[in-house]
Design a protein around this motif. Structure first.
Motif, PDB file in Angstrom:
ATOM      1  N   GLU A  39       0.808  -1.243  -0.062  1.00 13.91           N
ATOM      2  CA  GLU A  39       0.210   0.022  -0.017  1.00 13.91           C
ATOM      3  C   GLU A  39       0.930   1.214   0.081  1.00 13.91           C
ATOM      4  O   GLU A  39       0.559   2.133  -1.000  1.00 13.91           O
ATOM      5  N   LYS A  43       1.031   3.969  -3.020  1.00 16.22           N
ATOM      6  CA  LYS A  43       0.918   5.311  -2.622  1.00 16.22           C
ATOM      7  C   LYS A  43       2.075   6.235  -3.281  1.00 16.22           C
ATOM      8  O   LYS A  43       2.092   7.514  -3.689  1.00 16.22           O
ATOM      9  N   GLY A  46       2.043   7.069  -6.957  1.00 14.75           N
ATOM     10  CA  GLY A  46       1.401   8.216  -7.338  1.00 14.75           C
ATOM     11  C   GLY A  46      -0.093   7.332  -7.579  1.00 14.75           C
ATOM     12  O   GLY A  46      -0.890   8.096  -8.222  1.00 14.75           O
ATOM     13  N   ALA A  47      -0.158   6.095  -7.433  1.00 14.97           N
ATOM     14  CA  ALA A  47      -1.310   5.371  -7.642  1.00 14.97           C
ATOM     15  C   ALA A  47      -2.475   5.532  -6.603  1.00 14.97           C
ATOM     16  O   ALA A  47      -2.096   5.965  -5.690  1.00 14.97           O
ATOM     17  N   THR A  48      -3.723   5.038  -6.933  1.00 16.42           N
ATOM     18  CA  THR A  48      -4.703   5.324  -5.939  1.00 16.42           C
ATOM     19  C   THR A  48      -5.068   3.949  -5.566  1.00 16.42           C
ATOM     20  O   THR A  48      -5.215   3.009  -6.135  1.00 16.42           O
ATOM     21  N   VAL A  49      -5.262   3.898  -3.998  1.00 12.76           N
ATOM     22  CA  VAL A  49      -5.673   2.654  -3.414  1.00 12.76           C
ATOM     23  C   VAL A  49      -7.351   2.923  -3.176  1.00 12.76           C
ATOM     24  O   VAL A  49      -7.765   3.705  -2.759  1.00 12.76           O
ATOM     25  N   PHE A  50      -7.955   1.774  -3.929  1.00  7.60           N
ATOM     26  CA  PHE A  50      -9.328   1.761  -3.664  1.00  7.60           C
ATOM     27  C   PHE A  50     -10.088   0.798  -2.610  1.00  7.60           C
ATOM     28  O   PHE A  50     -10.924   1.432  -2.032  1.00  7.60           O
ATOM     29  N   PHE A  74      -6.117  -1.300  -6.729  1.00 14.18           N
ATOM     30  CA  PHE A  74      -5.473  -0.197  -6.945  1.00 14.18           C
ATOM     31  C   PHE A  74      -5.231   0.174  -8.217  1.00 14.18           C
ATOM     32  O   PHE A  74      -5.338  -0.713  -9.071  1.00 14.18           O
ATOM     33  N   ASN A  76      -4.027   3.090 -11.337  1.00 14.86           N
ATOM     34  CA  ASN A  76      -3.445   4.428 -11.947  1.00 14.86           C
ATOM     35  C   ASN A  76      -3.929   4.817 -13.401  1.00 14.86           C
ATOM     36  O   ASN A  76      -3.899   4.004 -14.334  1.00 14.86           O
ATOM     37  N   PRO A  95      -9.513  -1.686 -11.586  1.00 17.66           N
ATOM     38  CA  PRO A  95      -8.213  -1.562 -11.359  1.00 17.66           C
ATOM     39  C   PRO A  95      -7.665  -3.045 -10.812  1.00 17.66           C
ATOM     40  O   PRO A  95      -8.169  -4.040 -10.761  1.00 17.66           O
TER      41      PRO A  95
END
Length: 147
Positions: A39, A43, A46-50, A74, A76, A95
Motif C-alpha cells: 500500500e 501510494k 502516485g497510484a490510488t488505493v481503492f 489499486f 493509476n 483496477p
C-alpha cells in the motif's frame, strides 16, 4: 467414457492455464506487513488505493477460519485509461488486484495475474505500452513490498 476423459483433460488444461497466469513473489513479512508495504509503495508511486480486503476477517465474521489473506485493489489512470480506450472491456480487470496470503507451510506470497494474460481475450496486444507498463509496475511494487 470418452466424454468423461475429454472433460477431465479440458478441466486440467484450463486449471494449468489459469495457474500459469499467476505471478507469485515470496515475502519474508507477515500478510498484514506485506500489504502495508505494498500500500505504501502504491501510494508512493502516485497510484490510488481503492480498497483493502481482509478475507480472513470475513471468514471469522461467519465463524470460519482462513489463513491470513488480504487483497489490495489499486490503479493509476495513466495506465488504466489507455487500456480502456483500446478495449472498454478491460474495465472488467481494472483496477489491478494483488493478493497476499500465507500458505499451509507459513510462507507468505504476493500473487497477481499477469496483465498480458489477463487481457489476452480482449482486442489488446500483449506488448501494448500500457500492458508492459502494468507488468513493470506490478513487478516493482511487489519487489518493494516483499523486501
Amino acid at each position: 467414457m470418452k466424454s468423461l476423459l475429454l472433460a477431465s483433460a479440458i478441466a486440467m488444461t484450463a486449471t494449468g492455464a489459469f495457474a500459469s497466469e499467476l505471478i507469485k513473489v515470496p515475502s519474508n513479512k507477515s500478510v498484514p506487513a506485506t500489504i502495508d508495504a505494498l500500500e505504501m509503495a502504491v501510494k508512493n508511486a502516485g497510484a490510488t488505493v481503492f480498497a483493502r480486503v481482509d478475507h480472513a476477517a470475513g471468514a471469522t465474521s461467519i465463524g470460519s477460519e482462513l489463513s491470513p489473506a488480504e487483497v489490495l485493489i489499486f490503479g493509476n489512470p495513466k495506465l488504466g485509461t489507455p487500456a480502456m480506450e483500446a478495449d472498454i472491456r478491460s474495465g472488467l480487470y481494472l483496477p489491478l488486484k494483488v493478493l497476499a496470503y500465507e500458505d499451509e507451510t507459513g510462507q507468505v506470497f504476493l500473487t497477481y495475474e499477469d496483465p498480458a494474460e489477463m487481457m489476452s481475450d480482449l482486442d489488446i496486444a500483449a506488448d501494448a505500452p500500457f500492458v508492459t507498463g502494468m507488468q513493470g509496475a506490478l513487478g516493482k511494487l511487489s519487489a518493494a513490498a516483499t523486501q
